[in-house]
Write a protein that holds these residues in place. Sequence first.
Motif, mmCIF file in Angstrom:
data_model
loop_
_atom_site.group_PDB
_atom_site.id
_atom_site.type_symbol
_atom_site.label_atom_id
_atom_site.label_comp_id
_atom_site.label_asym_id
_atom_site.label_seq_id
_atom_site.Cartn_x
_atom_site.Cartn_y
_atom_site.Cartn_z
ATOM 1 N N GLN A 241 0.742 -6.193 -9.671
ATOM 2 C CA GLN A 241 -0.555 -6.447 -9.060
ATOM 3 C C GLN A 241 -0.417 -7.244 -7.769
ATOM 4 O O GLN A 241 -1.164 -7.021 -6.809
ATOM 5 N N LYS A 242 0.525 -8.167 -7.712
ATOM 6 C CA LYS A 242 0.731 -8.949 -6.497
ATOM 7 C C LYS A 242 1.164 -8.075 -5.327
ATOM 8 O O LYS A 242 0.756 -8.315 -4.183
ATOM 9 N N ILE A 243 1.996 -7.072 -5.603
ATOM 10 C CA ILE A 243 2.421 -6.156 -4.538
ATOM 11 C C ILE A 243 1.224 -5.374 -4.010
ATOM 12 O O ILE A 243 1.033 -5.244 -2.797
ATOM 13 N N ARG A 244 0.382 -4.883 -4.910
ATOM 14 C CA ARG A 244 -0.821 -4.155 -4.481
ATOM 15 C C ARG A 244 -1.733 -5.054 -3.658
ATOM 16 O O ARG A 244 -2.260 -4.648 -2.621
ATOM 17 N N GLU A 245 -1.934 -6.290 -4.117
ATOM 18 C CA GLU A 245 -2.826 -7.213 -3.410
ATOM 19 C C GLU A 245 -2.276 -7.590 -2.041
ATOM 20 O O GLU A 245 -3.036 -7.772 -1.088
ATOM 21 N N TYR A 246 -0.957 -7.710 -1.932
ATOM 22 C CA TYR A 246 -0.353 -8.044 -0.647
ATOM 23 C C TYR A 246 -0.667 -6.980 0.391
ATOM 24 O O TYR A 246 -1.050 -7.286 1.525
ATOM 25 N N TRP A 247 -0.487 -5.714 0.019
ATOM 26 C CA TRP A 247 -0.729 -4.634 0.967
ATOM 27 C C TRP A 247 -2.205 -4.466 1.275
ATOM 28 O O TRP A 247 -2.583 -4.113 2.393
ATOM 29 N N GLN A 248 -3.066 -4.741 0.285
ATOM 30 C CA GLN A 248 -4.505 -4.662 0.536
ATOM 31 C C GLN A 248 -4.930 -5.733 1.531
ATOM 32 O O GLN A 248 -5.706 -5.477 2.461
ATOM 33 N N SER A 249 -4.402 -6.949 1.372
ATOM 34 C CA SER A 249 -4.753 -8.031 2.293
ATOM 35 C C SER A 249 -4.185 -7.787 3.683
ATOM 36 O O SER A 249 -4.814 -8.109 4.690
ATOM 37 N N ALA A 250 -3.006 -7.178 3.762
ATOM 38 C CA ALA A 250 -2.416 -6.858 5.053
ATOM 39 C C ALA A 250 -3.268 -5.854 5.804
ATOM 40 O O ALA A 250 -3.447 -5.928 7.013
#
Length: 254
Positions: A241-250
């Motif tokens: 989930q952290k990987i998904r959230e990182y790319w969404q925030s980017a």
Amino acid sequence: MSKRFKPLITLVITSYMVLVSHAVWAKELVVAFGLSRPPYVDERSGSGISVELFKQAAGELGWQYKTLFVSIKRMERLLERGEIDVAVEMSRAQPGLHYSIPFISYSNYAVHSRNPGFVLNSMQELAGHSICAWQNASEHLELSEIVAGKEDYLEFPQQRNQVIEWLNGKCDVILIDDTLLRWHLSELNRSSSVYINNQWGKVLLPFENNPLWFYVAFKDAQLRDAFNTSLTKLIQTGRYQKIREYWQSAQQKE
């Protein structure tokens, strides 16, 4: 079973799967990803949500691999012929392959370029619109009967081109994941040659399997089993989930 033995058993199983994966393939693997699906897969930078998720899961197993970026249809053919070992983001339509647990999901919408009040009560109602879709969308969304012989139904291997053609009026409705659409619009917004109309109607596709899940496909079942163990760990620890959230925030910062 005593609770104190469960962590030990889990460690033994995980270690066994790692050893199996090394024994099955001591050579460098060949792993294929699709084209033109940033922020999920971006062949230009060799990165993206799905690329990073696979990298993390494979890294836990000590796999060494070479990456290819090809169209979905070519990826399917290469895996069928045994010219690659792994294909990332595939439906489970092809027999004879070994599929992982659910790997990545896409939330797919119908977006109308001219009607802000656009509604869609059933998938059959798409037949009344000209449509730009992604490659193999008719298979993924079970649209084959609805769009059979429909000359104004188009599929695009590269979703950037799909978005551009929709913006240029090639079709009224685009079928696309909302994260993908926002990404491409953000990039195209920097181009003065593309007019972006903000008066759209957006409807989550009334399709039973929406969001649409994709899988990692393998020629070898033991590799698949080892990958499933590693992917499950990635999910359970919260790193997925952290990987998904990182790319969404980017993407939001663009």
